[in-house]
Design an enzyme around this catalytic site. Sequence first.
Site, short mmCIF file in Angstrom:
data_model
loop_
_atom_site.label_atom_id
_atom_site.label_comp_id
_atom_site.label_asym_id
_atom_site.label_seq_id
_atom_site.Cartn_x
_atom_site.Cartn_y
_atom_site.Cartn_z
N ASN A 27 0.83 -1.20 0.00
CA ASN A 27 0.00 0.00 0.00
C ASN A 27 0.87 1.25 0.00
O ASN A 27 1.98 1.26 0.51
CB ASN A 27 -0.95 -0.01 1.20
CG ASN A 27 -0.39 0.71 2.41
OD1 ASN A 27 -0.42 1.94 2.50
ND2 ASN A 27 0.17 -0.06 3.34
N PHE A 53 -1.32 8.33 4.41
CA PHE A 53 -2.05 9.01 5.49
C PHE A 53 -3.32 9.70 4.99
O PHE A 53 -3.55 10.88 5.27
CB PHE A 53 -1.16 10.04 6.19
CG PHE A 53 -0.08 9.47 7.07
CD1 PHE A 53 -0.04 8.12 7.39
CD2 PHE A 53 0.92 10.29 7.58
CE1 PHE A 53 0.97 7.60 8.19
CE2 PHE A 53 1.94 9.79 8.38
CZ PHE A 53 1.96 8.44 8.69
N SER A 77 6.04 5.19 8.43
CA SER A 77 5.37 4.89 7.18
C SER A 77 6.29 5.27 6.02
O SER A 77 6.89 6.35 6.03
CB SER A 77 4.06 5.67 7.06
OG SER A 77 3.56 5.59 5.74
N ASN A 119 5.28 6.01 3.09
CA ASN A 119 4.47 6.66 2.06
C ASN A 119 4.29 8.16 2.22
O ASN A 119 3.53 8.77 1.48
CB ASN A 119 3.10 5.97 2.00
CG ASN A 119 3.22 4.48 1.74
OD1 ASN A 119 3.98 4.07 0.86
ND2 ASN A 119 2.52 3.67 2.53
N THR A 120 4.97 8.74 3.20
CA THR A 120 4.98 10.19 3.36
C THR A 120 6.43 10.64 3.24
O THR A 120 7.27 10.21 4.05
CB THR A 120 4.41 10.61 4.74
OG1 THR A 120 3.02 10.24 4.79
CG2 THR A 120 4.53 12.11 4.95
N LYS A 145 6.25 3.91 16.82
CA LYS A 145 6.16 2.86 15.80
C LYS A 145 7.36 2.93 14.87
O LYS A 145 7.64 3.98 14.28
CB LYS A 145 4.86 2.97 15.00
CG LYS A 145 4.64 1.79 14.05
CD LYS A 145 3.21 1.71 13.55
CE LYS A 145 2.97 0.43 12.77
NZ LYS A 145 1.56 0.27 12.35
N ASN A 167 6.29 -1.44 11.30
CA ASN A 167 5.50 -0.94 10.18
C ASN A 167 5.77 -1.82 8.96
O ASN A 167 6.42 -2.85 9.05
CB ASN A 167 5.87 0.52 9.90
CG ASN A 167 4.68 1.33 9.39
OD1 ASN A 167 3.94 0.90 8.53
ND2 ASN A 167 4.50 2.52 9.95
#
Length: 386
Positions: free
Chosen positions: A140, A144, A205, A207-208, A243, A274
């Site tokens: 994925n 966010f 994450s 993805n940021t 995390k 994560n």
Amino acid sequence: MASTNKFKQMAKLCGLGFGVFSAICIYKEDTQFYKKFIMPAVHLLDPEQAHRFSVMINKYRLLPKSKYSDPQSLKVQAFGRIFSNPVGIAAGYDKNAEAILGLKDMGFGFVEIGSVTPLPQEGNEKPRVFRLKNDKAVINRYGFNSDGHEKVLQRIYELRESNFDGIIGINLGKNKTSPNPIGDYVKGIIRFGPVADYIVINISSPNTPGLRNMQGKKELHDLLVPVVEAVRKVPNRPALLLKLAPDLSYEERKDVAEVISKKECRVDGLIVSNTTISRPDTLNCKEEAKQTGGLSGKPLKELSTEMVADMYKLTKGMPIIGVGGISSGQDAYEKIKAGATVVQIYTALVYEGPTLVSEIKKELVSLLAKDGYKTIGEAVGKSSSS
């Protein structure tokens, strides 16, 4: 005409019969029925549509409540709370606090919401979720996507006012274009602290842009000093968790342990881990594996369990939520024995369905009894300390 009418009547009877059969199987929590019929049907939807469909099912509590009653052996004390069982739903599923009641009905011992950002944001462009079916994995790059603090907080307040007593964790993220990322986390603590059992600082994450850089030694110290100070000011202080990404080197893991050992940076626990940006050579779905984003599910299992063991040793037994690749009671047990106090699942639900929660708990009970442990707590860290 007569034969056509007979065919229609036959089709209706077959449909009705299958409907009744389905209802009975769902009521009985038939795991094989979910695997053979329900989940393949859900997979006809694209992954993000299927995700939204699942959230709506739980939002409106359309599934029967799990009949499995948690035994005393599964009760766990962690982060100043008593968990009825150690199996929680990981952040990323219920991003906006819509499905908490349905998830509790499913048998989860706790629910983690988020990641939640201060301002609403759409996240990355679609498509942004991909199934790797032959690997029991997902990639994925949601980025966010969030309804923002205001809406999510209102939902949780309404839930708390209805006397909901389940354990809720709030996973905080920063807005993609925020000029003050540390301020975003502090805002989240101030807003959600009074209604959360624990708060998660998510800096892992993939993805940021730039987010994972905050796990660096100096950057982490600069983040945690104001964050820890903010948490200490919250009435009925929630636990503070960090995390981490599974892609940290051993030296970077040591740096994290060193930073959080300092009084001004002391957190109450870790979430390990994560999603990973690595792509193991063993993946079967080669084309899907080329997608950008975080990989979760079965291929992450060993990497995350190894990191649980590392962080348990490096922090001298700090409480850990173990997550990554859990699809059975045995997988959960391995993480617990590696050092996890409680565990979380998510991706496995995509393939196994909701009965997985009870199946994991039942298997955990058997494994504890087999090894002569009376409680989950007795098994924590046993493989790491041996």
